[in-house]
Scaffold this active site. Structure first.
Site, short mmCIF file in Angstrom:
data_model
loop_
_atom_site.label_atom_id
_atom_site.label_comp_id
_atom_site.label_asym_id
_atom_site.label_seq_id
_atom_site.Cartn_x
_atom_site.Cartn_y
_atom_site.Cartn_z
CD GLU A 171 -6.25 -6.23 1.91
OE1 GLU A 171 -4.95 -6.20 1.95
OE2 GLU A 171 -6.95 -5.71 1.18
CE1 TYR A 177 -4.20 -1.43 0.26
CE2 TYR A 177 -2.91 -3.17 1.40
CZ TYR A 177 -4.23 -2.65 0.72
OH TYR A 177 -5.36 -3.46 0.39
#
Length: 395
Positions: free
Chosen positions: A140, A98
């Site tokens: 996640e 990310y």
């Protein structure tokens, strides 16, 4: 929740940012893949990159998330986030990735919008990004933990135990663990990722629904060949090369379009290869002796193109309160409709929960018909095979 400082800035700039998102995401992917070519080779779907579908899906998710933050400041669009997180987990996405996305996304925003990206605007959209990213990272992490997996460690070798031709362009593969262990559980409706090494050395990944019930020592996936390169390069490779005894690299199961618990009435509506998660749900209902009312709708090009056609009939017949409704574009059989699937005349209870899977035009039409009948939007769920281009309309 957006901060008081960021909210008016995002509200004022969302039209400009939203209008430029297609160009922003195009620049973003170009920069990301220049810096990290391994991501395009081994993680991202090259077919979706070539068609631009992944770019549109990313733009739609950013716009939908920002819009949701403004429309409902006290809530979070968890349905959208869950769908994305399950797909990420099936790819083995890790939290550190990310940061790379953030770097190249904001470089693209600055390049496209130029002087309009003041420090205040940059801070506000940075807040939007990390609200979304951190929510996905948390979901996640929970998904990995629930499966007993380390972050991103989703892959295992599996052996093809059986290959069966279902239609001229559809084959099913029965998979077992290479070391003989039981395959493990999953929730009916979930999918796995399959990674294959292509002739140019790329390790491309695609998702395939588990098309039989859990509780068996083996898994089954059903793969439709998609024509075109690179759009169908994995399905074409599996059709041409995958044989009994071969090893495949397969992920743990993920996906949030799953059979709900309880005894409430269900509508399972599919078209084409979208029948695969429905088969797993029906197989589980039949195996557990379910008494719940289940209405099954399936649309296809023709009876010959309908994969698992007889299996679908058998599973519905095994349900005491099951009913099957078929439509074929081409001339079908006496017990099937001709043309577009039509749910308007079906006898459905007001409290039905609907699950849709198939091409976007099919799902949009069925969803629209259901909403017109008074079915609550929250009770209509869907699964998109590929990038979710429906986020802005149905999330």
């Amino acid at each position: 929740m957006l901060s008081e400082q960021a909210t008016p800035v995002v509200r004022a700039t969302l039209p400009a940012v939203g209008g430029a998102l297609d160009e922003i995401t195009e620049r973003f992917y170009a920069g990301l893949f220049t810096a990290h070519p391994e991501l395009l080779r081994d993680l991202f779907n090259r077919g979706n990159q070539a068609t631009g579908d992944q770019r549109k899906a990313l733009a739609g998710s950013i716009a939908a998330f920002a819009g949701a933050l403004l429309a409902q400041p006290e809530a979070r669009p968890d349905a959208m986030l869950s769908r994305i997180a399950h797909k990420h987990a099936s790819l083995g996405v890790t939290s550190d990735q990310y940061k790379a996305v953030h770097e190249h996304l904001f470089a693209a925003i600055a390049a496209v919008l130029g002087d309009a990206v003041t420090p205040e605007v940059a801070r506000a959209w940075d807040e939007v990004y990390w609200l979304m990213a951190n929510a996905l990272i948390a979901i996640e992490a929970r998904l990995y933990q629930e499966r007993g997996l380390a972050e991103g460690q989703v892959w295992r070798p599996m052996v093809i135990a059986e290959r069966r031709t279902e239609t001229p362009d559809t084959v099913s593969f029965v998979l077992r663990h290479a070391d003989g262990r039981p395959t493990g559980g999953f929730r009916p409706g979930q999918y796995v990722s399959v990674q294959v090494t292509l002739p140019d050395g790329a390790r491309q990944i695609r998702q395939y629904s588990l098309s039989a019930a859990p509780g068996r020592p083996e898994w089954r996936i059903t793969v439709k060949r998609v024509d075109g390169d690179p759009a169908g390069e994995v399905s074409s490779w599996l059709h041409a090369h995958a044989a009994v005894g071969d090893r495949l690299t397969v992920s743990a199961p993920f996906g949030d379009l799953v059979l709900p618990e309880g005894e409430g009435p269900l509508l399972l509506a599919s078209a084409g290869i979208g029948s695969t998660p429905m088969l797993a749900m029906l197989d589980h209902l039949a195996a557990t002796g379910s008494q719940r009312p289940v209405t099954v709708i399936h649309a296809d090009r023709s009876p010959a193109d309908h994969a698992h056609r007889e299996e679908l009939r058998r599973l519905v017949d095994a349900l005491p309160q099951g009913s099957l409704h078929l439509w074929y574009e081409e001339e079908g059989t006496a017990d099937a409709g001709h043309g577009r699937a039509d749910v308007s005349a079906l006898d459905l209870p007001d409290d039905v929960t609907a699950y849709l899977c198939g091409p976007l035009p099919f799902m949009r039409a069925v969803r629209g018909d259901l909403l017109a009948r008074g079915i609550a939007p929250a009770d209509v769920h869907y699964e998109v095979f590929g990038p979710d281009l429906w986020l802005g309309a149905a999330a």
